[in-house]
Design a protein around this motif. Structure first.
Motif, short mmCIF file in Angstrom:
data_model
loop_
_atom_site.label_atom_id
_atom_site.label_comp_id
_atom_site.label_asym_id
_atom_site.label_seq_id
_atom_site.Cartn_x
_atom_site.Cartn_y
_atom_site.Cartn_z
N LEU A 36 -12.58 1.78 13.25
CA LEU A 36 -12.10 2.01 11.88
C LEU A 36 -12.51 0.89 10.93
N PHE A 37 -12.47 -0.34 11.43
CA PHE A 37 -12.72 -1.52 10.60
C PHE A 37 -13.81 -2.38 11.21
N PRO A 38 -15.06 -1.91 11.21
CA PRO A 38 -16.13 -2.62 11.91
C PRO A 38 -16.54 -3.93 11.26
N PHE A 39 -16.20 -4.10 9.99
CA PHE A 39 -16.61 -5.31 9.28
C PHE A 39 -15.43 -6.28 9.19
N LEU A 40 -15.71 -7.55 9.47
CA LEU A 40 -14.65 -8.55 9.50
C LEU A 40 -13.94 -8.72 8.16
N ASP A 41 -14.61 -8.36 7.07
CA ASP A 41 -14.00 -8.53 5.76
C ASP A 41 -13.31 -7.26 5.24
N HIS A 42 -13.20 -6.24 6.10
CA HIS A 42 -12.50 -5.02 5.67
C HIS A 42 -11.06 -5.39 5.35
N PRO A 43 -10.52 -4.95 4.21
CA PRO A 43 -9.18 -5.37 3.80
C PRO A 43 -8.06 -4.96 4.76
N TRP A 44 -8.27 -3.96 5.59
CA TRP A 44 -7.22 -3.51 6.50
C TRP A 44 -7.35 -4.08 7.90
N ARG A 45 -8.49 -4.63 8.20
CA ARG A 45 -8.73 -5.10 9.56
C ARG A 45 -7.72 -6.15 10.01
N HIS A 46 -7.53 -7.18 9.22
CA HIS A 46 -6.62 -8.26 9.59
C HIS A 46 -5.20 -7.73 9.78
N GLN A 47 -4.72 -6.91 8.85
CA GLN A 47 -3.36 -6.37 8.94
C GLN A 47 -3.19 -5.51 10.19
N ARG A 79 6.59 2.26 11.79
CA ARG A 79 5.47 1.98 10.90
C ARG A 79 4.25 2.72 11.40
N GLY A 80 3.36 3.03 10.47
CA GLY A 80 2.15 3.70 10.88
C GLY A 80 1.11 3.72 9.78
N ILE A 81 -0.07 4.17 10.17
CA ILE A 81 -1.16 4.33 9.20
C ILE A 81 -1.79 5.71 9.38
N TRP A 82 -2.41 6.18 8.33
CA TRP A 82 -3.22 7.38 8.39
C TRP A 82 -4.65 6.94 8.11
N PHE A 83 -5.60 7.70 8.60
CA PHE A 83 -6.99 7.37 8.31
C PHE A 83 -7.85 8.62 8.38
N ILE A 84 -8.88 8.60 7.58
CA ILE A 84 -9.93 9.60 7.64
C ILE A 84 -11.17 8.79 8.02
N PRO A 85 -11.67 8.97 9.25
CA PRO A 85 -12.78 8.13 9.71
C PRO A 85 -13.92 8.03 8.71
N GLY A 86 -14.28 6.78 8.40
CA GLY A 86 -15.39 6.52 7.48
C GLY A 86 -15.07 6.78 6.02
N SER A 87 -13.82 7.12 5.71
CA SER A 87 -13.51 7.51 4.34
C SER A 87 -12.34 6.76 3.72
N GLY A 88 -11.19 6.74 4.41
CA GLY A 88 -10.02 6.13 3.81
C GLY A 88 -8.95 5.80 4.83
N VAL A 89 -8.03 4.95 4.41
CA VAL A 89 -6.94 4.52 5.27
C VAL A 89 -5.76 4.16 4.37
N GLY A 90 -4.56 4.33 4.89
CA GLY A 90 -3.38 3.97 4.12
C GLY A 90 -2.15 3.87 5.00
#
Length: 110
Positions: A36-47, A79-90
């Motif tokens: 979901l978060f392949p790049f280290l600077d993705h805003p959701w990766r750390h969280q 707690r949880g998250i939703w995601f659309i692969p390659g498109s969005g997350v929340g």
């Protein structure tokens, strides 16, 4: 199902979640996080990874809807998250968390 009828969409998603919800191991979630978060600077990766690190013994679940939305849910912390692969997350909001909690209460333990 009409695209203009939100209750139909919500009920359809609820049924799909109930049909696909299953336990997920920490290892599976870490692998999914890497996808979901392949790049280290993705805003959701750390969280995402911080939450897993803070709650390594929690029970996690994953599910998907019939329209391609993936869901990750932590029962103990509601707690949880939703995601659309390659498109969005929340972050899952109160309504989504309530639906997941209800679905798990209705199902037999695995």
């Amino acid at each position: 199902m009409s695209l203009l009828d939100p209750s139909s969409v919500n009920e359809s998603r609820r049924q799909a979640i109930a049909a696909t919800i299953q336990p997920a191991t920490l290892e599976e979630l870490r692998a999914m996080g890497e996808q979901l978060f392949p790049f280290l600077d993705h805003p959701w990766r750390h969280q995402f990874f911080q939450f897993l690190d803070e709650h390594p013994d929690s029970k996690y679940f994953r599910a998907s809807t019939d329209d391609g939305i993936g869901i990750l849910y932590c029962k103990e912390h509601n707690r949880g998250i939703w995601f659309i692969p390659g498109s969005g997350v929340g972050i899952l909001q109160e309504t989504g968390l309530k639906i997941l909690s209800e679905i798990l209460q209705q199902q037999k333990p695995r």
